[in-house]
Motif scaffolding. Structure first.
Motif, PDB file in Angstrom:
ATOM      1  N   LEU A   8      11.212 -32.990 -19.319  1.00 39.36           N
ATOM      2  CA  LEU A   8      11.365 -31.632 -19.836  1.00 39.36           C
ATOM      3  C   LEU A   8      12.772 -31.129 -19.559  1.00 39.36           C
ATOM      4  O   LEU A   8      13.457 -31.596 -18.645  1.00 39.36           O
ATOM      5  N   ASP A   9      13.200 -30.169 -20.356  1.00 36.16           N
ATOM      6  CA  ASP A   9      14.499 -29.539 -20.122  1.00 36.16           C
ATOM      7  C   ASP A   9      14.386 -28.505 -19.001  1.00 36.16           C
ATOM      8  O   ASP A   9      13.293 -28.089 -18.615  1.00 36.16           O
ATOM      9  N   GLY A  10      15.542 -28.093 -18.496  1.00 37.03           N
ATOM     10  CA  GLY A  10      15.570 -27.032 -17.496  1.00 37.03           C
ATOM     11  C   GLY A  10      15.324 -27.482 -16.078  1.00 37.03           C
ATOM     12  O   GLY A  10      15.029 -26.657 -15.208  1.00 37.03           O
ATOM     13  N   LYS A  11      15.451 -28.781 -15.805  1.00 40.35           N
ATOM     14  CA  LYS A  11      15.240 -29.268 -14.442  1.00 40.35           C
ATOM     15  C   LYS A  11      16.409 -28.856 -13.544  1.00 40.35           C
ATOM     16  O   LYS A  11      17.540 -28.686 -13.989  1.00 40.35           O
ATOM     17  N   GLU A  12      16.122 -28.729 -12.256  1.00 39.83           N
ATOM     18  CA  GLU A  12      17.144 -28.519 -11.247  1.00 39.83           C
ATOM     19  C   GLU A  12      16.961 -29.551 -10.152  1.00 39.83           C
ATOM     20  O   GLU A  12      15.828 -29.905  -9.807  1.00 39.83           O
ATOM     21  N   VAL A  13      18.069 -30.021  -9.601  1.00 39.24           N
ATOM     22  CA  VAL A  13      17.993 -30.976  -8.503  1.00 39.24           C
ATOM     23  C   VAL A  13      18.564 -30.360  -7.239  1.00 39.24           C
ATOM     24  O   VAL A  13      19.395 -29.448  -7.292  1.00 39.24           O
ATOM     25  N   VAL A  14      18.096 -30.869  -6.116  1.00 40.35           N
ATOM     26  CA  VAL A  14      18.599 -30.389  -4.830  1.00 40.35           C
ATOM     27  C   VAL A  14      19.969 -30.997  -4.558  1.00 40.35           C
ATOM     28  O   VAL A  14      20.393 -31.947  -5.219  1.00 40.35           O
ATOM     29  N   ASP A  15      20.652 -30.472  -3.561  1.00 42.11           N
ATOM     30  CA  ASP A  15      21.940 -31.054  -3.188  1.00 42.11           C
ATOM     31  C   ASP A  15      21.714 -32.410  -2.536  1.00 42.11           C
ATOM     32  O   ASP A  15      20.599 -32.767  -2.143  1.00 42.11           O
ATOM     33  N   GLU A  16      22.785 -33.174  -2.420  1.00 40.80           N
ATOM     34  CA  GLU A  16      22.643 -34.537  -1.928  1.00 40.80           C
ATOM     35  C   GLU A  16      22.116 -34.616  -0.501  1.00 40.80           C
ATOM     36  O   GLU A  16      21.232 -35.447  -0.222  1.00 40.80           O
ATOM     37  N   PRO A  17      22.570 -33.800   0.440  1.00 39.40           N
ATOM     38  CA  PRO A  17      22.002 -33.892   1.786  1.00 39.40           C
ATOM     39  C   PRO A  17      20.486 -33.676   1.816  1.00 39.40           C
ATOM     40  O   PRO A  17      19.776 -34.358   2.569  1.00 39.40           O
ATOM     41  N   THR A  18      19.984 -32.773   0.989  1.00 36.96           N
ATOM     42  CA  THR A  18      18.538 -32.542   0.943  1.00 36.96           C
ATOM     43  C   THR A  18      17.818 -33.750   0.381  1.00 36.96           C
ATOM     44  O   THR A  18      16.773 -34.175   0.906  1.00 36.96           O
ATOM     45  N   ALA A  19      18.370 -34.319  -0.696  1.00 38.40           N
ATOM     46  CA  ALA A  19      17.755 -35.505  -1.294  1.00 38.40           C
ATOM     47  C   ALA A  19      17.731 -36.671  -0.313  1.00 38.40           C
ATOM     48  O   ALA A  19      16.715 -37.375  -0.182  1.00 38.40           O
ATOM     49  N   LEU A  20      18.831 -36.878   0.383  1.00 33.98           N
ATOM     50  CA  LEU A  20      18.899 -37.976   1.343  1.00 33.98           C
ATOM     51  C   LEU A  20      17.975 -37.732   2.528  1.00 33.98           C
ATOM     52  O   LEU A  20      17.378 -38.668   3.065  1.00 33.98           O
ATOM     53  N   GLY A  21      17.833 -36.467   2.917  1.00 33.81           N
ATOM     54  CA  GLY A  21      16.945 -36.134   4.017  1.00 33.81           C
ATOM     55  C   GLY A  21      15.498 -36.483   3.712  1.00 33.81           C
ATOM     56  O   GLY A  21      14.754 -36.932   4.603  1.00 33.81           O
ATOM     57  N   ARG A  22      15.085 -36.304   2.461  1.00 33.92           N
ATOM     58  CA  ARG A  22      13.722 -36.665   2.074  1.00 33.92           C
ATOM     59  C   ARG A  22      13.500 -38.171   2.211  1.00 33.92           C
ATOM     60  O   ARG A  22      12.467 -38.615   2.737  1.00 33.92           O
ATOM     61  N   VAL A  23      14.469 -38.951   1.759  1.00 29.30           N
ATOM     62  CA  VAL A  23      14.325 -40.406   1.823  1.00 29.30           C
ATOM     63  C   VAL A  23      14.358 -40.888   3.267  1.00 29.30           C
ATOM     64  O   VAL A  23      13.549 -41.740   3.672  1.00 29.30           O
ATOM     65  N   ARG A  24      15.257 -40.355   4.057  1.00 30.46           N
ATOM     66  CA  ARG A  24      15.337 -40.775   5.469  1.00 30.46           C
ATOM     67  C   ARG A  24      14.042 -40.445   6.197  1.00 30.46           C
ATOM     68  O   ARG A  24      13.549 -41.246   7.017  1.00 30.46           O
ATOM     69  N   ALA A  25      13.481 -39.279   5.918  1.00 32.63           N
ATOM     70  CA  ALA A  25      12.216 -38.899   6.552  1.00 32.63           C
ATOM     71  C   ALA A  25      11.109 -39.865   6.167  1.00 32.63           C
ATOM     72  O   ALA A  25      10.281 -40.258   7.004  1.00 32.63           O
ATOM     73  N   ALA A  26      11.080 -40.242   4.892  1.00 38.28           N
ATOM     74  CA  ALA A  26      10.053 -41.173   4.416  1.00 38.28           C
ATOM     75  C   ALA A  26      10.186 -42.530   5.094  1.00 38.28           C
ATOM     76  O   ALA A  26       9.193 -43.116   5.557  1.00 38.28           O
TER      77      ALA A  26
END
Length: 300
Positions: A129-147
């Protein structure tokens, strides 16, 4: 009879082994446990469990309304019905990094072989869908590191999905994918690629498997498995296809019932009772019952 006999840890090990071989693995999306068994019977490599399908099954749009409990429960029902590895859509991880950690362990306990977590702003939107927003890179990396830190089985696949292509272009998607791999992601799911050359560019830039999403009516063309393999893709999903087929058939049947008064005209499109019973393994249950109830009670 009942559920799969292959334990979850073995499904994960076998999935890792096949991914390491470099072959392309095909994961149609199951919309319920029985469809997962059919996917296995037809010879596919794994089962995908889509967040969009789980939302739609509840009559909800795919905008982050489902909870971890709902997703884990339904995913467990699907995963236990097949010998194939099952991978589930974990959206944005259902919260902050600590929630992501809990998500991983909950899905491990549910018998999944892996999951993907994405870099959209929460609440997320459907990836095409259009209108998506993404988080900043530190937030994205934090999710992966936590996982990665939270998993207890090293073979549990942690895949990072990035939606940044639609926001900032292909180069940004490649840069983020590289950073996600550095953070520990085992595979990358670049969402809404426009053409084969984009898949090829992402795959060439990474040393981990890349997944292609072949969802109908979306941003990507519906490429063949052979074309995706040639582009360097190593996993492909058709997340909502079986649900769309089933709902289309259900709508046509209801139209026929309304206009004709019965479903005689639709019998040829139905799964026959005998095929359904075979898929469910009625005979296996019958044999089990016969083995248990093999005595009679008589009056003295």
């Amino acid at each position: 009879m009942l559920y799969a006999t292959t334990p979850a840890h073995e499904k994960r090990r076998l999935l890792r082994e096949r991914l390491a071989s470099g072959e392309l693995l095909r994961f149609p999306g199951a919309f319920n446990p029985l469809s997962a068994r059919l996917i296995e019977r037809k010879g596919f490599d794994g089962v995908y469990i889509s967040g969009a399908v789980l939302s739609a099954d509840l009559g909800l749009p795919d905008i982050g309304l489902t909870t971890l409990t709902e997703v884990a429960q339904r995913a467990a029902q699907i995963a236990r019905m097949t010998e194939l590895p099952a991978i589930v859509d974990a959206d944005t991880g259902f919260g902050e990094p600590m929630n992501v950690a809990r998500t991983v362990q909950t899905l491990e306990d549910a018998g999944l072989a892996g999951m993907h977590v994405e870099d959209q702003v929460n609440p997320k939107r459907c990836g095409h869908l259009d209108g998506k927003e993404v988080v900043d890179e530190p937030t994205a990396l934090g999710r992966v590191r936590a996982a990665v830190d939270a998993r207890r089985d090293d073979n549990f696949l942690i895949m990072a999905r990035t939606d940044i292509r639609a926001v900032a272009g292909l180069d940004a998607a490649i840069d983020r994918a590289k950073a996600l791999v550095d953070a520990g992601a085992d595979a990358i799911f670049p969402e809404a690629m426009r053409d084969l050359s984009e898949f090829e560019a992402v795959a060439a830039a990474l040393d981990v498997p890349v997944l292609a999403n072949m969802t109908e009516f979306g941003k990507s063309e519906l490429f063949t498995v052979d074309a995706l393999r040639d582009a360097g893709v190593r996993m492909v999903i058709w997340p909502v296809s079986l649900l769309r087929m089933a709902m289309g058939a259900a709508e046509r049947a209801l139209d026929a019932l309304e206009s004709e008064g019965n479903l005689v005209s639709q019998l040829g499109a139905m799964q026959h009772r005998a095929d359904l019973y075979d898929l469910i393994d009625y005979q296996g249950y019958s044999r089990f019952d016969a083995g248990v109830y093999d005595f009679t009670i008589t009056k003295e």
